[in-house]
Write a protein that holds these residues in place. Structure first.
Motif, PDB file in Angstrom:
ATOM      1  N   ARG A  91     -72.975  35.003 -29.074  1.00  0.00           N
ATOM      2  CA  ARG A  91     -73.633  33.720 -28.231  1.00  0.00           C
ATOM      3  C   ARG A  91     -72.979  32.434 -28.955  1.00  0.00           C
ATOM      4  N   GLU A  92     -72.943  32.560 -30.340  1.00  0.00           N
ATOM      5  CA  GLU A  92     -72.830  31.469 -31.119  1.00  0.00           C
ATOM      6  C   GLU A  92     -71.159  31.072 -30.881  1.00  0.00           C
ATOM      7  N   ALA A 119     -72.025  30.291 -23.067  1.00  0.00           N
ATOM      8  CA  ALA A 119     -73.272  31.114 -23.030  1.00  0.00           C
ATOM      9  C   ALA A 119     -74.115  30.869 -21.693  1.00  0.00           C
ATOM     10  N   LYS A 142     -72.651  32.721 -18.791  1.00  0.00           N
ATOM     11  CA  LYS A 142     -72.839  34.181 -18.911  1.00  0.00           C
ATOM     12  C   LYS A 142     -74.303  34.723 -18.424  1.00  0.00           C
ATOM     13  N   GLU A 143     -75.250  33.586 -18.740  1.00  0.00           N
ATOM     14  CA  GLU A 143     -76.463  33.827 -18.170  1.00  0.00           C
ATOM     15  C   GLU A 143     -76.745  34.105 -16.489  1.00  0.00           C
ATOM     16  N   TYR A 183     -69.530  31.455 -28.220  1.00  0.00           N
ATOM     17  CA  TYR A 183     -69.493  31.020 -27.111  1.00  0.00           C
ATOM     18  C   TYR A 183     -70.133  30.206 -26.431  1.00  0.00           C
ATOM     19  N   SER A 243     -73.230  41.240 -25.214  1.00  0.00           N
ATOM     20  CA  SER A 243     -73.937  39.979 -24.821  1.00  0.00           C
ATOM     21  C   SER A 243     -75.307  39.689 -25.496  1.00  0.00           C
TER      22      SER A 243
END
Lengths: 256, 330
Positions: A242-243, A249, A252-253, A245, A236
């Motif tokens: 991150r890019e 993203a 996920k946070e 996704y 993660s």
């Protein structure tokens, strides 16, 4: 060959006319792990699953299960060796009762599946074991219900009970929580954790919260190739993930 | 929900009991029928009923439409006819030989076709059956267009003279019941349970470790053997085997019988065969004889448009809706 790895793929590649769906994927799944396969839509996760269980044949590359090459053997034989998969859509036998669903799986090892001259009642001795399995997924009260009448979440639970009936060494779960409400998601996650006690699990999962709770190791796929691999924290934090996704993203946070 | 669970638990054994009573009732009807109805007509009906039951095992219980079952009917007939004429076998052995021959042919057909699905399976079986048709047309022992004439009925176990129509009738009834029982047993067996699973969800059955092709193959062989048994018996009844049995029309006729009666039900093919045989016998003598195919076609269209499940299928649905509470609360 490393004995710690139950399932290995070497340079697995699948091409559909001019399009490479899976590109040189080498996976090493450690025995006893819950290993998650994630990636944006169209990354080739389900294709990898279909290759592993021979619903598709790879264009090149090899698959080893317990050190044995299973690249060339057929789907049902792979299942009999102890590598059993579930499906994205719920895979149940809709017009069989819940009990019969599990019993069909138990029957597979009985060696009487070709016995057309015996009455069905010889299968009754499997009922007790089937009921135990149903109890382990909380479906004991539904044993006599025709499966088509079950709710979606319960069908998924039944599918897991059916798969467990084969007592597989390794499970491949294709999006086990897809389309479920929050309550069902948690129940399924707990179920997967308890099932993983003495097994290896490889799962495709979109719900990153579930992945973060369950997975020992994560492989990220992008456009058919392995982007990165590691535990949840490593993956993660990877900027490339991150890019890839970007849209997910934020999700996920909140999950973390 | 709880009532539903209980109801389902209760209805299943009760349904089984009802089926048993129904079967016993029909057996007694079968025993008494020749006192009222012309035995040869009844025998013709029983042979086709068995043929349709055999076909239904594939279509109704495996979900595969074979368009080549005429080949098995004819093979049973020709082989039995040949064996009876040239080797002087007793009729029960003659039928056995014909049945085995069809089973072997079924194994060959099955090996070549069972991996195909839907329309492709139908096409492969049709093509193979046409091959068999032309073989029987050309081969010397079949008598070609003239058919194989004068097949002796013989004496059952060397004791009972089957030239007596009533004796012959009870022999045919016994063969039919045996065949029907094999279908019943196969459907309600551990093997039948796997077939059901395959029909319901084939990829899942594969993922549970079942080599689906082998199960389909065995079902196909059983189906072919029983179709052959029907053909063998029919050849004895009429003391004749002809190309009509091998023609693709026959493969179509058995589809009609099965759909009309209700595919996937145990009694459907029997009812369907009764209807088709009764209609064709009724019209064949009279003025309407020339229009028989048009009449059959019209019936078929009516069936497909208005009662898709067939006579028995629709009947079961109505019964289930009115007399079973298993769906209460849905």
């Amino acid at each position: 060959m490393n004995n710690n790895y139950i399932l290995e793929t070497h340079h697995l590649t699948k091409e559909f006319k001019g399009f490479t769906a899976v590109d040189d994927v080498s996976l090493n799944i450690q025995r006893g792990h819950i290993h998650a396969l994630i990636g944006p839509n169209g990354a080739g996760k389900t294709t990898v699953f279909n290759l592993l269980t021979k619903y598709l044949s790879p264009t090149s590359g090899t698959i080893l299960f317990n050190g044995r090459d299973i690249t060339a053997i057929e789907s049902s034989a792979i299942a009999r060796q102890g590598l059993v998969r579930s499906f994205q859509i719920s895979a149940v036998f809709p017009n069989l009762t819940v009990l019969e669903n599990v019993r069909v799986a138990l029957q597979q090892r009985e060696g009487n599946s070709f016995h057309f001259w015996k009455p069905e009642s010889v299968l009754d001795r499997l009922n007790e074991r089937a009921e135990q399995l149903l109890e382990s997924v909380g479906l004991q009260d539904f044993a006599r219900v025709v499966t088509v009448d079950l709710s979606y979440g319960r069908k998924r639970a039944l599918e897991i009970a059916t798969t467990l009936a084969l007592d597989p060494e390794m499970l491949l779960l294709d999006e086990p929580t897809q389309g479920m409400g929050q309550e069902d998601v948690e129940r399924t996650a707990n179920l997967i954790r308890s099932v993983a006690d003495n097994r290896t699990i490889l799962m495709v999962e979109h719900n990153l919260k579930v992945v973060s709770q369950l997975a020992d190791r994560i492989t990220v796929l992008q456009r058919g190739a392995v982007l990165t691999e590691g535990d949840y924290a490593t993956v993660s934090d990877d900027p490339r993930v991150r890019e890839a996704y970007l849209g997910v993203a934020a999700d996920k946070e909140t999950a973390a | 929900m709880t009532t539903q669970i209980q109801m389902n638990a209760v209805t299943q054994p009760r349904q089984r009991g009802l089926t048993l009573i129904l079967i016993l009732g029909l057996i007694s009807v079968g025993l008494l029928a020749p006192l009222v109805v012309y035995p040869v007509f009844l025998m013709k009906f029983l042979c086709f009923a068995l043929f349709a039951c055999a076909f239904n095992l594939m279509l109704g219980f495996v979900g595969m439409l074979s368009f080549g079952h005429a080949a098995f009917l004819a093979t049973g007939g020709y082989i039995t006819g040949y064996a009876m004429t040239h080797f002087g076998l007793t009729p029960e052995l003659g039928v056995l030989v014909g049945t085995l021959a069809s089973a072997i042919l079924g194994f060959v057909f099955g090996k070549l076709s069972v991996k195909r699905e839907g329309i492709y399976f139908a096409m492969v079986t049709l093509a193979l059956a046409q091959l068999v048709f032309f073989f029987y047309l050309q081969a010397d022992f079949t008598g070609g267009e003239n058919g194989m004439q004068g097949i002796p009925r013989g004496e059952l176990f060397g004791l009972i003279d089957l030239n007596d129509n009533l004796n012959m009738y009870y022999f045919v009834l016994a063969v039919f019941l045996l065949g029907f029982f094999v279908v019943y047993r196969t459907v309600h067996s551990p093997f039948g349970q796997v077939l059901k699973a395959i029909r319901e969800n084939e990829p899942r059955a594969v993922s549970l470790g079942y080599s689906v092709g082998n199960y389909k193959l065995l079902a196909f062989v059983i189906s072919a053997a029983l179709a052959g048994m029907a053909g063998s018996t029919k050849a004895l009844v009429f003391e004749l085997e002809s190309l009509t049995d091998a023609h693709w029309h026959m493969s179509g006729e058995v589809v009609l019988m099965t759909l009309l009666g209700g595919m996937g039900t145990l009694f459907g093919p029997v009812v369907g065969a009764a209807i088709v045989i009764a209609i064709s016998t009724l019209f064949s003598g009279g003025e309407l004889g020339n229009y028989i195919h048009i009449i059959m076609g019209a019936i078929f269209v009516m069936c497909v448009l208005s009662f898709r499940r067939g006579v028995v299928g629709e009947f079961q649905r109505v019964m289930a809706r009115n007399f079973s509470a298993s769906r209460v609360g849905k």
